[in-house]
Write a protein that holds these residues in place. Structure first.
Motif, PDB file in Angstrom:
ATOM      1  N   GLY A 162      -4.448  -1.276 -18.328  1.00 15.91           N
ATOM      2  CA  GLY A 162      -3.358  -1.168 -17.367  1.00 15.91           C
ATOM      3  C   GLY A 162      -2.694   0.197 -17.359  1.00 15.91           C
ATOM      4  N   ASP A 163      -2.745   0.893 -18.511  1.00 12.79           N
ATOM      5  CA  ASP A 163      -2.110   2.209 -18.580  1.00 12.79           C
ATOM      6  C   ASP A 163      -3.117   3.344 -18.445  1.00 12.79           C
ATOM      7  N   ALA A 164      -4.330   3.043 -17.988  1.00 16.48           N
ATOM      8  CA  ALA A 164      -5.336   4.084 -17.780  1.00 16.48           C
ATOM      9  C   ALA A 164      -4.893   5.021 -16.665  1.00 16.48           C
ATOM     10  N   PHE A 165      -5.176   6.302 -16.818  1.00 15.95           N
ATOM     11  CA  PHE A 165      -4.738   7.289 -15.825  1.00 15.95           C
ATOM     12  C   PHE A 165      -5.331   7.013 -14.452  1.00 15.95           C
ATOM     13  N   CYS A 166      -6.461   6.316 -14.418  1.00 20.32           N
ATOM     14  CA  CYS A 166      -7.172   6.092 -13.159  1.00 20.32           C
ATOM     15  C   CYS A 166      -6.919   4.713 -12.568  1.00 20.32           C
ATOM     16  N   SER A 167      -6.010   3.952 -13.122  1.00 20.04           N
ATOM     17  CA  SER A 167      -5.784   2.597 -12.631  1.00 20.04           C
ATOM     18  C   SER A 167      -5.269   2.593 -11.195  1.00 20.04           C
ATOM     19  N   PRO A 168      -5.829   1.711 -10.340  1.00 19.74           N
ATOM     20  CA  PRO A 168      -5.315   1.591  -8.971  1.00 19.74           C
ATOM     21  C   PRO A 168      -4.087   0.695  -8.879  1.00 19.74           C
ATOM     22  N   VAL A 169      -3.609   0.237 -10.028  1.00 22.04           N
ATOM     23  CA  VAL A 169      -2.403  -0.576 -10.090  1.00 22.04           C
ATOM     24  C   VAL A 169      -1.256   0.325 -10.551  1.00 22.04           C
ATOM     25  N   GLN A 170      -0.290   0.552  -9.677  1.00 19.54           N
ATOM     26  CA  GLN A 170       0.789   1.471 -10.028  1.00 19.54           C
ATOM     27  C   GLN A 170       2.137   0.923  -9.575  1.00 19.54           C
ATOM     28  N   ARG A 171       3.171   1.320 -10.288  1.00 20.13           N
ATOM     29  CA  ARG A 171       4.545   1.025  -9.872  1.00 20.13           C
ATOM     30  C   ARG A 171       5.033   2.185  -9.016  1.00 20.13           C
ATOM     31  N   LEU A 172       5.434   1.888  -7.809  1.00 21.35           N
ATOM     32  CA  LEU A 172       5.864   2.925  -6.876  1.00 21.35           C
ATOM     33  C   LEU A 172       7.342   2.731  -6.565  1.00 21.35           C
ATOM     34  N   PRO A 173       8.212   3.483  -7.225  1.00 22.33           N
ATOM     35  CA  PRO A 173       9.652   3.343  -6.982  1.00 22.33           C
ATOM     36  C   PRO A 173       9.995   3.498  -5.501  1.00 22.33           C
ATOM     37  N   GLY A 174      10.815   2.608  -5.030  1.00 22.77           N
ATOM     38  CA  GLY A 174      11.228   2.673  -3.634  1.00 22.77           C
ATOM     39  C   GLY A 174      10.315   1.938  -2.683  1.00 22.77           C
ATOM     40  N   VAL A 175       9.170   1.455  -3.190  1.00 28.95           N
ATOM     41  CA  VAL A 175       8.231   0.722  -2.344  1.00 28.95           C
ATOM     42  C   VAL A 175       8.323  -0.770  -2.606  1.00 28.95           C
ATOM     43  N   HIS A 176       8.215  -1.140  -3.896  1.00 27.76           N
ATOM     44  CA  HIS A 176       8.257  -2.545  -4.280  1.00 27.76           C
ATOM     45  C   HIS A 176       8.605  -2.614  -5.755  1.00 27.76           C
ATOM     46  N   PRO A 177       9.394  -3.603  -6.159  1.00 27.21           N
ATOM     47  CA  PRO A 177       9.784  -3.674  -7.577  1.00 27.21           C
ATOM     48  C   PRO A 177       8.629  -4.024  -8.506  1.00 27.21           C
ATOM     49  N   GLY A 178       7.594  -4.656  -7.970  1.00 27.84           N
ATOM     50  CA  GLY A 178       6.445  -5.023  -8.791  1.00 27.84           C
ATOM     51  C   GLY A 178       5.319  -4.028  -8.651  1.00 27.84           C
ATOM     52  N   ASP A 179       4.119  -4.450  -9.051  1.00 26.36           N
ATOM     53  CA  ASP A 179       2.943  -3.596  -8.962  1.00 26.36           C
ATOM     54  C   ASP A 179       2.462  -3.453  -7.518  1.00 26.36           C
ATOM     55  N   SER A 180       1.949  -2.273  -7.219  1.00 25.93           N
ATOM     56  CA  SER A 180       1.357  -2.005  -5.905  1.00 25.93           C
ATOM     57  C   SER A 180      -0.110  -1.661  -6.070  1.00 25.93           C
ATOM     58  N   LEU A 181      -0.882  -1.977  -5.051  1.00 27.64           N
ATOM     59  CA  LEU A 181      -2.293  -1.591  -5.004  1.00 27.64           C
ATOM     60  C   LEU A 181      -2.346  -0.196  -4.416  1.00 27.64           C
ATOM     61  N   TYR A 182      -2.603   0.784  -5.277  1.00 23.05           N
ATOM     62  CA  TYR A 182      -2.475   2.177  -4.863  1.00 23.05           C
ATOM     63  C   TYR A 182      -3.599   2.997  -5.491  1.00 23.05           C
ATOM     64  N   PRO A 183      -4.740   3.115  -4.788  1.00 22.50           N
ATOM     65  CA  PRO A 183      -5.884   3.830  -5.355  1.00 22.50           C
ATOM     66  C   PRO A 183      -5.854   5.331  -5.123  1.00 22.50           C
ATOM     67  N   ALA A 184      -4.684   5.865  -4.732  1.00 21.40           N
ATOM     68  CA  ALA A 184      -4.575   7.311  -4.532  1.00 21.40           C
ATOM     69  C   ALA A 184      -4.684   8.023  -5.875  1.00 21.40           C
ATOM     70  N   ASP A 185      -4.624   9.331  -5.850  1.00 25.02           N
ATOM     71  CA  ASP A 185      -4.678  10.153  -7.068  1.00 25.02           C
ATOM     72  C   ASP A 185      -6.063  10.086  -7.715  1.00 25.02           C
ATOM     73  N   ALA A 186      -6.123   9.807  -9.015  1.00 23.11           N
ATOM     74  CA  ALA A 186      -7.369   9.954  -9.771  1.00 23.11           C
ATOM     75  C   ALA A 186      -8.468   9.019  -9.299  1.00 23.11           C
ATOM     76  N   PHE A 187      -8.137   7.770  -9.010  1.00 22.45           N
ATOM     77  CA  PHE A 187      -9.156   6.805  -8.573  1.00 22.45           C
ATOM     78  C   PHE A 187      -9.826   7.304  -7.295  1.00 22.45           C
ATOM     79  N   SER A 188      -9.024   7.689  -6.340  1.00 27.16           N
ATOM     80  CA  SER A 188      -9.547   8.169  -5.063  1.00 27.16           C
ATOM     81  C   SER A 188     -10.330   9.468  -5.222  1.00 27.16           C
ATOM     82  N   ALA A 189      -9.769  10.403  -6.005  1.00 27.25           N
ATOM     83  CA  ALA A 189     -10.444  11.688  -6.198  1.00 27.25           C
ATOM     84  C   ALA A 189     -11.817  11.488  -6.817  1.00 27.25           C
ATOM     85  N   SER A 190     -11.918  10.565  -7.767  1.00 30.67           N
ATOM     86  CA  SER A 190     -13.184  10.324  -8.448  1.00 30.67           C
ATOM     87  C   SER A 190     -14.228   9.733  -7.498  1.00 30.67           C
ATOM     88  N   CYS A 191     -13.840   8.724  -6.723  1.00 29.58           N
ATOM     89  CA  CYS A 191     -14.775   8.115  -5.769  1.00 29.58           C
ATOM     90  C   CYS A 191     -15.238   9.136  -4.732  1.00 29.58           C
TER      91      CYS A 191
END
Length: 334
Positions: A162-191
């Motif tokens: 869950g704490d992997a740098f490439c996880s597509p599960v992220q907490r996005l302040p201001g979007v939702h208090p829980g987990d968001s599906l967010y494959p941006a950043d490392a996951f997206s760059a790698s693919c």
């Protein structure tokens, strides 16, 4: 120098098979430390900042802020001012050594996402045409930078940490208090890296291996990435055209620097594409053979089961379902 792995051999993603040590060593051997420090690209006045701290032989001694700034400068500089010898020397030197810093300290997942993403951006800037990259170097990039997400430290018997740098599960302040599906950043760059540099004839097996990884959050990330990557995969768009704020955003650090080359519009001439037409065709063709409504529904059920005990998880499942619905229609998977 040791021979590189066969450039045309099968390429697959498997958890636990991270960057290849021999390929990393070859990248280091190709690029010894430059004799002079690298300078910044953007400055006002007569004094130009020089990244002298990166002259230390131990990358662990490099200040992260200096490394991040240097990677941005050697990526943005060529885009704005054209190539300079010092940037061309420092990019291959920094690449393998900075990559070894990713994931070394698990508490730095945010910084690792930025560092990894900037390494991918720098690679795209300095090696824009895969066909112009020597076969050995091209495969070494895939076997190192392209495998960072699969390093053993990021995986367990339960799947992606869950704490992997490439996880597509992220907490996005201001979007939702829980987990968001967010494959941006490392996951997206790698693919995106694999989609660009892997030979088209090898893409089908790579996609099969990536979709076979038995982790519901990983698979959700893939579906969301496919939704956000549709402009690149289907239309040939450059990363700078990807929306920054979107339900299926897949931007990464520095992706705005990757712009379509300026050219006069020539009647009958196809516009430039970030991903080669052969690669795009191979990936979409393989996707249509491997992914359909039934498989996406199975993944949906598994995802809901995995998150049943988690609070505020309904939003995450909703994001997956929206992405799955979009992918079905946009890629014509039914």
């Amino acid at each position: 120098m040791r021979a590189s792995r066969n450039n045309s051999s099968a390429y697959v993603w498997q958890p636990g098979q991270g960057p290849d040590a021999s390929a990393l060593e070859r990248l280091r051997e190709r690029a010894p430390m430059p004799g002079q420090p690298m300078g910044e690209a953007w400055f006002m006045g007569d004094e130009r900042h020089m990244f002298t701290t990166l002259m230390h032989e131990d990358p662990q001694q490099w200040p992260r802020s200096e490394l991040s700034s240097a990677l941005y400068e050697l990526s943005s500089g060529p885009v704005a001012f054209g190539p300079m010898r010092e940037w061309n020397l420092w990019f291959p030197y920094l690449l393998p050594r900075a990559l070894e810093l990713v994931g070394r300290f698990r508490a730095n997942a945010f910084e690792d996402r930025r560092l990894y993403s900037m390494l991918v951006t720098a690679t795209f800037v300095h090696c824009p045409d895969p066909e112009q990259v020597s076969p050995g170097l091209r495969r070494d990039l895939l076997d190192t930078l392209g495998r960072a997400m699969l390093a053993p430290s990021h995986w367990s018997a339960c799947g992606l940490a869950g704490d992997a740098f490439c996880s597509p599960v992220q907490r996005l302040p201001g979007v939702h208090p829980g987990d968001s599906l967010y494959p941006a950043d490392a996951f997206s760059a790698s693919c995106t890296l694999i989609a660009k540099y892997l030979q088209p004839e090898l893409i089908g097996d790579w996609l099969t291996s990536a979709l076979a990884i038995d982790d519901p959050y990983w698979r959700a990330g893939w579906v969301a990435w496919l939704a956000g990557a549709a402009p690149m995969l289907l239309d040939g768009a450059y990363p700078d055209a990807l929306p920054l704020k979107d339900e299926h955003s897949i931007v990464w650090e520095g992706s705005h620097l990757l712009q379509a080359p300026s050219a006069l519009v020539v009647p009958g001439l196809a516009p430039a594409s970030f991903l080669g037409s052969g690669s795009r065709h191979a990936l979409v063709s393989a996707l249509r053979k491997q992914l359909n409504r039934e498989r996406l529904q199975r993944w949906d059920a598994r995802l809901a089961e995995a998150g049943a005990q988690r609070s505020d998880f309904d939003y995450f499942v909703l994001e997956y379902r929206n992405a799955a619905r979009f992918v079905l229609g946009r890629y014509r998977l039914d």
